[in-house]
Design a protein around this motif. Structure first.
Motif, PDB file in Angstrom:
ATOM      1  N   THR A  48     -12.780   2.310   6.806  1.00  0.00           N
ATOM      2  CA  THR A  48     -11.831   1.324   7.328  1.00  0.00           C
ATOM      3  C   THR A  48     -11.522   1.578   8.799  1.00  0.00           C
ATOM      4  O   THR A  48     -11.369   0.631   9.577  1.00  0.00           O
ATOM      5  N   SER A 104      -3.860  -4.415   9.150  1.00  0.00           N
ATOM      6  CA  SER A 104      -4.199  -3.946   7.803  1.00  0.00           C
ATOM      7  C   SER A 104      -4.560  -2.464   7.789  1.00  0.00           C
ATOM      8  O   SER A 104      -4.378  -1.791   6.767  1.00  0.00           O
ATOM      9  N   GLN A 111      -3.459   0.347   5.085  1.00  0.00           N
ATOM     10  CA  GLN A 111      -4.437   1.019   4.237  1.00  0.00           C
ATOM     11  C   GLN A 111      -4.283   2.530   4.325  1.00  0.00           C
ATOM     12  O   GLN A 111      -4.291   3.230   3.307  1.00  0.00           O
ATOM     13  N   SER A 150      -1.985  -4.666   1.649  1.00  0.00           N
ATOM     14  CA  SER A 150      -3.357  -4.304   2.038  1.00  0.00           C
ATOM     15  C   SER A 150      -4.384  -5.340   1.612  1.00  0.00           C
ATOM     16  O   SER A 150      -5.458  -5.432   2.218  1.00  0.00           O
ATOM     17  N   SER A 168      -3.408  -8.647   1.173  1.00  0.00           N
ATOM     18  CA  SER A 168      -2.931  -9.951   1.653  1.00  0.00           C
ATOM     19  C   SER A 168      -3.289 -10.198   3.108  1.00  0.00           C
ATOM     20  O   SER A 168      -3.722 -11.298   3.469  1.00  0.00           O
ATOM     21  N   PHE A 169      -3.117  -9.198   3.967  1.00  0.00           N
ATOM     22  CA  PHE A 169      -3.391  -9.402   5.384  1.00  0.00           C
ATOM     23  C   PHE A 169      -4.863  -9.684   5.664  1.00  0.00           C
ATOM     24  O   PHE A 169      -5.180 -10.533   6.516  1.00  0.00           O
ATOM     25  N   PRO A 170      -5.820  -9.026   4.986  1.00  0.00           N
ATOM     26  CA  PRO A 170      -7.217  -9.442   5.180  1.00  0.00           C
ATOM     27  C   PRO A 170      -7.483 -10.876   4.733  1.00  0.00           C
ATOM     28  O   PRO A 170      -8.326 -11.561   5.327  1.00  0.00           O
ATOM     29  N   SER A 191      -6.437 -12.924   7.543  1.00  0.00           N
ATOM     30  CA  SER A 191      -7.433 -12.788   8.601  1.00  0.00           C
ATOM     31  C   SER A 191      -8.630 -13.692   8.344  1.00  0.00           C
ATOM     32  O   SER A 191      -9.143 -14.346   9.267  1.00  0.00           O
ATOM     33  N   GLY A 216      -8.770  -3.193  -1.449  1.00  0.00           N
ATOM     34  CA  GLY A 216      -8.099  -3.343  -0.163  1.00  0.00           C
ATOM     35  C   GLY A 216      -8.973  -2.938   0.998  1.00  0.00           C
ATOM     36  O   GLY A 216      -9.023  -3.615   2.031  1.00  0.00           O
ATOM     37  N   SER A 265     -11.731  -5.441   1.594  1.00  0.00           N
ATOM     38  CA  SER A 265     -11.168  -6.656   2.199  1.00  0.00           C
ATOM     39  C   SER A 265     -11.134  -6.516   3.714  1.00  0.00           C
ATOM     40  O   SER A 265     -11.518  -7.428   4.452  1.00  0.00           O
ATOM     41  N   LEU A 266     -10.655  -5.360   4.179  1.00  0.00           N
ATOM     42  CA  LEU A 266     -10.583  -5.118   5.616  1.00  0.00           C
ATOM     43  C   LEU A 266     -11.976  -5.038   6.238  1.00  0.00           C
ATOM     44  O   LEU A 266     -12.225  -5.601   7.309  1.00  0.00           O
TER      45      LEU A 266
END
Length: 361
Positions: free
Chosen positions: A27, A55, A59, A106, A108-110, A113, A259, A262-263
């Motif tokens: 990450t 994010s 993370q 962790s 939700s924000f990706p 994005s 998570g 996702s990032l």
């Protein structure tokens, strides 16, 4: 590890430590790559970058909580931990209570994005598509808000969430985990399918459209882990409280990787852009005679209403310049830039004037 347990004691903790260490590295690399891509390729910063970069500390905090809990017994059977110090079980439950907040953020924000990335890549006047972006964005924000509120007030009194012997009531854990997981999968599916009509409407060959769809699907492959976490919820959560320190690691594998992926997935276009910029003419399909030093591989400027072909932005593009390609060729401006070459036309600078003359006879 703080706990001293006999050799050979069943322990699921070492696997968690390895996973967290690996995900911390991956990450962090994805976030650094995004920043380097923006600087080297000279891409403009936008909201998708903000949500992706914010994010990373979320993370890392989640991984830190898991590693801290590991030091007081996460991965061991609960009776082994209680034999060492019963307070470790209460402290571990506190860590779980806190970790849920960071896990919800962790993943939700990706998502936000990815939605902002769609809004930036598909620069479209398609009102229907823009409405979908607002709807799915509202669903993500609503899901996160509801999850955070339900986490805070999952028990009455609140302290009962980490100290179960206290008198009071709590929500049904299995139904809570399953409902939030199912809604998350639904939102991921919505986000995954959202660009399909836009890509399919591009005036490209069938093979290139299929390639583009495959690229988008692979870049948002996190839905596979989201489904896996929901399945693990069905199998693990009903028995979680019986031996929380032993049963929870199997769920944490799915949650942490979801998570992290996702990032990483929302940073894939930036990784491609950085590699393409560093390779220059050696990048497959690049015209070595092109005067452009860098191109922006993220930009898929789109104008479905005009029936325009997709094309990449010019290097150093900050204002949404693009070359409009019709089925017969390119539309280039007659204005010369400082290099004496045809300049790209900004879409918002294109005006069509008509003059109608009525000949009355």
């Amino acid at each position: 590890m703080a706990l001293e347990v006999p050799a050979g004691t069943p322990d699921r903790g070492p696997g968690l430590v390895v996973m967290c260490a690996l995900l911390i590295v991956l990450t962090s690399i994805s976030a650094v790559t995004r920043v380097l891509s923006k600087v080297i390729v000279k891409q403009p910063w936008w909201w998708d970058d903000f949500f992706a970069l914010i994010s990373l500390p979320i993370q890392l905090t989640l991984f830190g909580i898991i590693l801290t809990w590991r030091n007081i017994g996460l991965g061991l059977h609960a009776d082994v931990v209680a034999a060492e110090n019963p307070l470790y079980l209460i402290q571990g439950a506190k860590y779980l209570y806190i970790a849920i907040f960071f896990f919800d953020a962790s993943i939700s924000f990706p998502k936000l994005s990815a939605i902002c990335f769609y809004a930036r890549v598909f620069r479209s006047n398609n009102r229907h598509f823009r409405n979908h972006l607002w709807v799915v964005g509202s669903l993500v924000v609503g899901w996160l808000t509801a999850s955070l509120i339900s986490t805070i007030f999952q028990c009455s009194p609140i302290e009962k969430a980490w100290n179960s012997p206290l008198p009071g009531t709590c929500i049904h854990t299995f139904a809570w985990y399953l409902s939030t997981s199912a809604l998350s999968v639904s939102i991921d599916l919505y986000i995954l399918l959202l660009p399909v009509p836009m890509i399919w409407a591009l005036k490209l060959s069938l093979r290139r459209r299929v390639y583009l769809l495959a690229a988008f699907f692979l870049a948002y492959s996190v839905i596979v882990l989201s489904i896996g976490r929901m399945i693990s919820t069905i199998g693990l959560i009903p028995n979680l409280e019986a031996d929380i320190t032993w049963n929870l690691p199997a769920y944490l594998y799915w949650a942490c990787i979801e998570g992290a992926l996702s990032l990483i997935s929302v940073s894939v276009p930036n990784m491609v852009g950085l590699v393409k910029a560093l390779m220059g003419p050696r990048w497959p399909g690049t015209n070595p005679k092109s005067s452009n030093k860098h191109t922006d591989p993220e930009s898929l400027n789109y104008n479905a209403s005009a029936g325009v072909h997709a094309s990449q932005s010019f290097g150093g593009d900050h204002d949404g310049f693009e070359r409009l390609v019709s089925s017969t060729g390119s539309i280039a401006s007659g204005i010369n830039d400082h290099d004496g070459k045809g300049a790209a036309i900004a879409l918002d600078r294109i005006h069509v004037k008509t003059q109608i003359t009525v000949d009355r006879r």
